[in-house]
Every structure is written in C-alpha cells, then in structure tokens.
Design a protein around this motif. Structure first.
Motif, PDB file in Angstrom:
ATOM      1  N   GLU A  24      32.086 -18.357  -5.535  1.00 15.11           N
ATOM      2  CA  GLU A  24      30.665 -18.102  -5.316  1.00 15.11           C
ATOM      3  C   GLU A  24      30.241 -18.576  -3.931  1.00 15.11           C
ATOM      4  N   ARG A  25      30.813 -19.695  -3.510  1.00 13.06           N
ATOM      5  CA  ARG A  25      30.463 -20.260  -2.194  1.00 13.06           C
ATOM      6  C   ARG A  25      30.885 -19.337  -1.066  1.00 13.06           C
ATOM      7  N   ILE A  26      32.114 -18.822  -1.108  1.00 14.81           N
ATOM      8  CA  ILE A  26      32.576 -18.000   0.013  1.00 14.81           C
ATOM      9  C   ILE A  26      31.897 -16.634  -0.002  1.00 14.81           C
ATOM     10  N   GLU A  27      31.572 -16.124  -1.186  1.00 10.51           N
ATOM     11  CA  GLU A  27      30.856 -14.850  -1.239  1.00 10.51           C
ATOM     12  C   GLU A  27      29.451 -14.999  -0.676  1.00 10.51           C
ATOM     13  N   ALA A  28      28.842 -16.163  -0.887  1.00 14.36           N
ATOM     14  CA  ALA A  28      27.524 -16.423  -0.320  1.00 14.36           C
ATOM     15  C   ALA A  28      27.578 -16.464   1.210  1.00 14.36           C
ATOM     16  N   LEU A  29      28.752 -16.798   1.750  1.00 15.04           N
ATOM     17  CA  LEU A  29      28.936 -16.809   3.200  1.00 15.04           C
ATOM     18  C   LEU A  29      29.232 -15.420   3.756  1.00 15.04           C
ATOM     19  N   ALA A  46      37.127 -10.081  -3.181  1.00 14.88           N
ATOM     20  CA  ALA A  46      37.983  -9.031  -3.752  1.00 14.88           C
ATOM     21  C   ALA A  46      39.060  -8.618  -2.759  1.00 14.88           C
ATOM     22  N   ALA A  47      38.688  -8.553  -1.488  1.00 15.52           N
ATOM     23  CA  ALA A  47      39.670  -8.191  -0.458  1.00 15.52           C
ATOM     24  C   ALA A  47      40.732  -9.276  -0.311  1.00 15.52           C
ATOM     25  N   ARG A  50      49.174 -12.134   0.430  1.00 20.76           N
ATOM     26  CA  ARG A  50      49.241 -13.533   0.844  1.00 20.76           C
ATOM     27  C   ARG A  50      48.452 -14.411  -0.124  1.00 20.76           C
ATOM     28  N   PRO A  51      48.802 -15.697  -0.224  1.00 21.20           N
ATOM     29  CA  PRO A  51      47.998 -16.618  -1.039  1.00 21.20           C
ATOM     30  C   PRO A  51      46.587 -16.734  -0.473  1.00 21.20           C
ATOM     31  N   ILE A  52      45.604 -16.862  -1.350  1.00 20.50           N
ATOM     32  CA  ILE A  52      44.232 -17.051  -0.880  1.00 20.50           C
ATOM     33  C   ILE A  52      44.090 -18.415  -0.215  1.00 20.50           C
ATOM     34  N   GLY A 111      46.273 -19.720   4.569  1.00 22.17           N
ATOM     35  CA  GLY A 111      46.117 -18.609   3.640  1.00 22.17           C
ATOM     36  C   GLY A 111      45.049 -17.638   4.106  1.00 22.17           C
ATOM     37  N   SER A 112      44.806 -16.610   3.313  1.00 21.05           N
ATOM     38  CA  SER A 112      43.840 -15.583   3.710  1.00 21.05           C
ATOM     39  C   SER A 112      42.411 -16.129   3.788  1.00 21.05           C
TER      40      SER A 112
END
Length: 226
Positions: free
Chosen positions: A150-155, A160-161, A167-169, A185-186
């Motif tokens: 949720e934190r990174i999507e808010a950024l 999903a990509a 590669r590992p997230i 990682g990605s």
C-alpha cells in the motif's frame, strides 16, 4: 577431479586490475562503450576489447549494438550484488585503491549500486521500511508486506509490474561502506527512479554518487524516518 562451481575462473576474471576497474565503472548502472571503459581501465582500446571479450564469455557483462556503436553493461543483478559484497570485504580489510578524497563523503551518503540506492541513505531506507513493518526479514530473505504494498502504490510505484518481473521484488545487498544491508531488487530500482524523476536527487557526472537537493533531503528523511 575437483567438482563444484569454478570460483577460480570468476576470481581470475575479476582479479585483473584493468577488468576490476571496468566492472567498477559499470556498477554505476550505465552502459558504456569500449572506449569509455578503456579510459576507466587505463589501457588501450585494443586491450580493453580483449578484456571485455573475456568478461562477456564469463557471463559478467553483456553487450548490445546501436548503430555502429557497442555498449557494455553488467549482465544481471547478481553480478552487481557480488561486486558490492567484494567491495565491502576489501574495505573491511583496509584494502583501498586510492586515498580518501572529496568524493568519498558523497559516495558514502548516497550512490548507485548498479540500479538501486546504496550508502547511508540506502541502508536507512531499508531500516525504515523494516521498522515500519512494510518489509519483513527472515534470514537473508526480504518480503514486502501488505502495508508495504500500500505504501509503494501510494508513492506511484506499480506493484503489479514489479510482481510480473522475474527478478525478486525485495533483495538485500551488503553495502560496502556501511557494512550493512541496503535494498536491492525491482523495488530498490523503482525507488531510485522515483527519487530521480521527482527531482529529489541527481547523479553526479562521472561518479556513482547521488546528490540529493535540499528539498530531496527533507522529503527522503520524512519518507524514511528512523
């Protein structure tokens, strides 16, 4: 007959000073021409081409052609992780190739480690995400939690990509200057791109150093408190 992985071959490829300088230059994450790598290695173009052929045959670098030009880059994330670990080991033994200079504080604060953020800021970012329980750590494995997603999507980062990538997230990478782990990682790559695209930071010319602006410093420290 001895069996198992041939670390002697990898060691011989990295152990040559000219090839080590080329690989260190490629740790900046940019693809470089043989001429540029020859300058970093302090050798002739012909000698550089011979070294690059050996590095490519050993799986450490890859090349792509664009018109009449050839560009070389590290072949994959694992090569960057290995080189950063070796740099940390060398630094811990006091094995440095030059005297400390003006660029050292900048490199220690924030720098590119192949495609993600390293240095004090890289370590701080991972520590902050772990403390906020947005990344969980189990041994050498890092996992992005639901709160972290949720934190990174808010950024504005497309989770999903990241998930579709082979590669590992999240991945830990031992930082050579801090002697602790930073985030690879990605996700590590996506966060560095975010900082650059937002204008919080920019790359120093002919250096791995990342220079944060005053606004970027404040935003970064607010985003990743300890």
């Amino acid at each position: 007959m001895k069996e198992g992985p041939d670390i002697a071959l990898i060691g011989s490829l990295i152990g040559d000073p000219a090839r080590a300088n080329m690989l260190s230059a490629l740790m900046g994450g940019q693809a470089l021409t043989p001429t540029e790598l020859a300058a970093h290695a302090g050798v002739t173009l012909q000698t550089a081409s011979s070294h690059l052929a050996k590095l490519e045959a050993g799986g450490l670098v890859t090349q792509r052609k664009q018109g009449r030009h050839r560009y070389y880059a590290l072949s994959e994330d694992e090569v960057g992780l290995m080189l950063e670990s070796l740099m940390g080991f060398a630094a811990s033994r006091g094995l440095t190739r030059h005297r400390p200079g003006p660029k050292d504080p900048a490199l220690r604060k924030a720098r590119v480690c192949y495609n993600h953020l390293a240095g004090d800021y890289g370590v701080r970012m991972l520590d902050s995400l772990i403390n906020a329980r947005q990344i969980e750590i189990a041994g050498d494995d890092l996992t992005l939690t639901e709160a972290g997603r949720e934190r990174i999507e808010a950024l504005g980062i497309d989770y999903a990509a990241l998930k579709k990538s082979r590669r590992p997230i999240c991945r830990s990478c031992l930082d050579w200057s801090e002697r602790r782990s930073h985030l690879a990682g990605s996700l590590g790559e996506a966060l560095l791109k975010l900082f650059l695209n937002e204008g919080w930071a920019k790359r120093e010319k002919e250096s791995r150093a990342i220079r944060f602006t005053d606004r970027g410093d404040k935003a970064f420290l607010d985003l990743f408190p300890l």
